[in-house]
Motif scaffolding. Structure first.
Motif, PDB file in Angstrom:
ATOM      1  N   LEU A   1       0.818  -1.211   0.000  1.00 36.68           N
ATOM      2  CA  LEU A   1       0.000   0.000   0.000  1.00 36.68           C
ATOM      3  C   LEU A   1       0.854   1.264   0.000  1.00 36.68           C
ATOM      4  CD1 LEU A   1      -2.556  -1.737   0.360  1.00 36.68           C
ATOM      5  CD2 LEU A   1      -3.331  -0.046   2.017  1.00 36.68           C
ATOM      6  N   ASP A   2       1.997   1.226   0.685  1.00 40.87           N
ATOM      7  CA  ASP A   2       2.889   2.386   0.676  1.00 40.87           C
ATOM      8  C   ASP A   2       3.235   2.810  -0.746  1.00 40.87           C
ATOM      9  OD1 ASP A   2       2.951   2.596   3.399  1.00 40.87           O
ATOM     10  OD2 ASP A   2       5.020   1.928   3.648  1.00 40.87           O
ATOM     11  N   TRP A   3       3.496   1.827  -1.599  1.00 44.05           N
ATOM     12  CA  TRP A   3       3.944   2.116  -2.967  1.00 44.05           C
ATOM     13  C   TRP A   3       2.802   2.118  -3.979  1.00 44.05           C
ATOM     14  CZ3 TRP A   3       8.632   3.988  -4.085  1.00 44.05           C
ATOM     15  CH2 TRP A   3       9.600   3.894  -3.099  1.00 44.05           C
ATOM     16  N   MET A   4       1.678   1.539  -3.631  1.00 44.09           N
ATOM     17  CA  MET A   4       0.503   1.521  -4.523  1.00 44.09           C
ATOM     18  C   MET A   4      -0.704   1.992  -3.726  1.00 44.09           C
ATOM     19  SD  MET A   4       1.141  -1.922  -6.843  1.00 44.09           S
ATOM     20  CE  MET A   4       1.324  -3.057  -5.479  1.00 44.09           C
ATOM     21  N   HIS A   5      -0.668   3.270  -3.341  1.00 41.67           N
ATOM     22  CA  HIS A   5      -1.652   3.820  -2.414  1.00 41.67           C
ATOM     23  C   HIS A   5      -3.078   3.755  -2.949  1.00 41.67           C
ATOM     24  CE1 HIS A   5      -2.002   7.427  -4.902  1.00 41.67           C
ATOM     25  NE2 HIS A   5      -0.691   7.382  -5.031  1.00 41.67           N
TER      26      HIS A   5
ATOM     27  N   SER B   1       3.847   4.666   5.428  1.00 40.60           N
ATOM     28  CA  SER B   1       4.637   4.604   6.658  1.00 40.60           C
ATOM     29  C   SER B   1       6.009   5.242   6.500  1.00 40.60           C
ATOM     30  CB  SER B   1       4.786   3.151   7.114  1.00 40.60           C
ATOM     31  OG  SER B   1       5.309   2.348   6.072  1.00 40.60           O
ATOM     32  N   SER B   2       6.484   5.400   5.254  1.00 38.59           N
ATOM     33  CA  SER B   2       7.832   5.928   5.019  1.00 38.59           C
ATOM     34  C   SER B   2       7.836   7.405   4.639  1.00 38.59           C
ATOM     35  CB  SER B   2       8.514   5.122   3.910  1.00 38.59           C
ATOM     36  OG  SER B   2       7.732   5.130   2.720  1.00 38.59           O
ATOM     37  N   VAL B   3       6.737   8.139   4.864  1.00 40.70           N
ATOM     38  CA  VAL B   3       6.721   9.566   4.527  1.00 40.70           C
ATOM     39  C   VAL B   3       7.622  10.348   5.471  1.00 40.70           C
ATOM     40  CG1 VAL B   3       4.399   9.510   3.559  1.00 40.70           C
ATOM     41  CG2 VAL B   3       4.726  10.064   5.977  1.00 40.70           C
TER      42      VAL B   3
END
Length: 264
Positions: free
Chosen positions: A63-67, A106-108
């Motif tokens: 989800l982080d990369w394919m929001h 989560s990595s913002v």
């Protein structure tokens, strides 16, 4: 040719060799599937928990990369607790507020302080490794894709509702002086701000400089460097960016310019 065949190799034609290779190579497949495990066999509970934890982490990573997957109810349901906790913690640490039904990777990297607040509207998506430094205001339904960089300077960045910002976009709402009499590091910093309208599409790796206004419904093509205002409905591309059409009359398939506006 055969005369150059290394010693010890059989004299095989290419066709024969390929046939033998396909015949002799063992196909890779799981030693057993879930249906092959007898009902009486049970994995230790700690192994099951570890596998579930790894699976959950991978789902979050996806989800982080394919929001955009967060728009699917089945993903939004299991992500709800994670997202509520994550956004609550960011709001505790920084002066950032989130509307309803947002997704934040989560990595913002979000940095906001008093006078440099970040306000994120309902239904916004912030992808992996996005950098945001306020002041920034996002309208409802804005999507900021992976590895984009938004620095509001002192005047701020405003992005209108339902606008799409593709991966790798750079928005710098400040600028340094370049007077020859001083080092660049000692130059004064100015900030006029950046405004992007509603329903705009900012293509991958676009750079927008301080003071620019991009209109409602505008499209800016991949890799453009925007140094001047872009009107409502305009299609702009290039370095420096220039208007090459109007979205309302744009005809798909114009290969001379379609490559320039592919927005990722």
């Amino acid at each position: 040719s055969d005369t150059h065949m290394p010693a010890g190799f059989a004299q095989l034609s290419t066709r024969t060799f390929a046939h033998c290779a396909r015949r002799d190579v063992r196909r890779s497949r799981p030693s057993c599937g879930a249906s092959d495990i007898p009902p009486s066999v049970h994995f230790p509970e700690e192994d099951r928990m570890a596998r579930n934890a790894l699976f959950d982490e991978q789902r979050k990573h996806r989800l982080d990369w394919m929001h955009w997957l967060h728009d699917k109810p089945k993903h939004a349901r299991w992500a709800r607790d994670w997202q509520e906790s994550h956004q609550r913690e960011l709001s505790r640490l920084e002066t950032v507020s989130f509307g309803k039904d947002c997704f934040v990777a989560s990595s913002v990297h979000i940095f906001a302080e008093p006078t440099r607040d970040i306000s994120i509207g309902d239904g916004c998506h912030i992808g992996a490794e996005v950098f945001m430094h306020g002041p920034i205001l996002l309208g409802d339904g804005v999507a900021i894709n992976a590895r984009s960089h938004l620095d509001g300077g002192s005047a701020g960045i405003v992005i209108g509702a339902q606008t799409r910002v593709a991966p790798g976009v750079q928005l710098f709402a400040f600028n340094h002086g370049i007077d020859a009499a001083a080092f660049v590091k000692d130059q004064p910093v100015v900030s006029d701000g950046i405004v992007i309208g509603e329903d705009a599409w900012i293509g991958a790796n676009v750079c927008v400089t301080d003071g620019v206004r991009i209109g409602d419904h505008a499209v800016v093509g991949m890799g453009a460097v925007v140094t001047r205002d872009v009107p409502d409905w305009a299609v702009a591309a290039g370095n420096p960016a220039r208007v090459i059409g109007d979205r309302r009359t744009w005809k798909p398939g114009r290969r001379d310019v379609d490559d320039a506006i592919s927005a990722g």
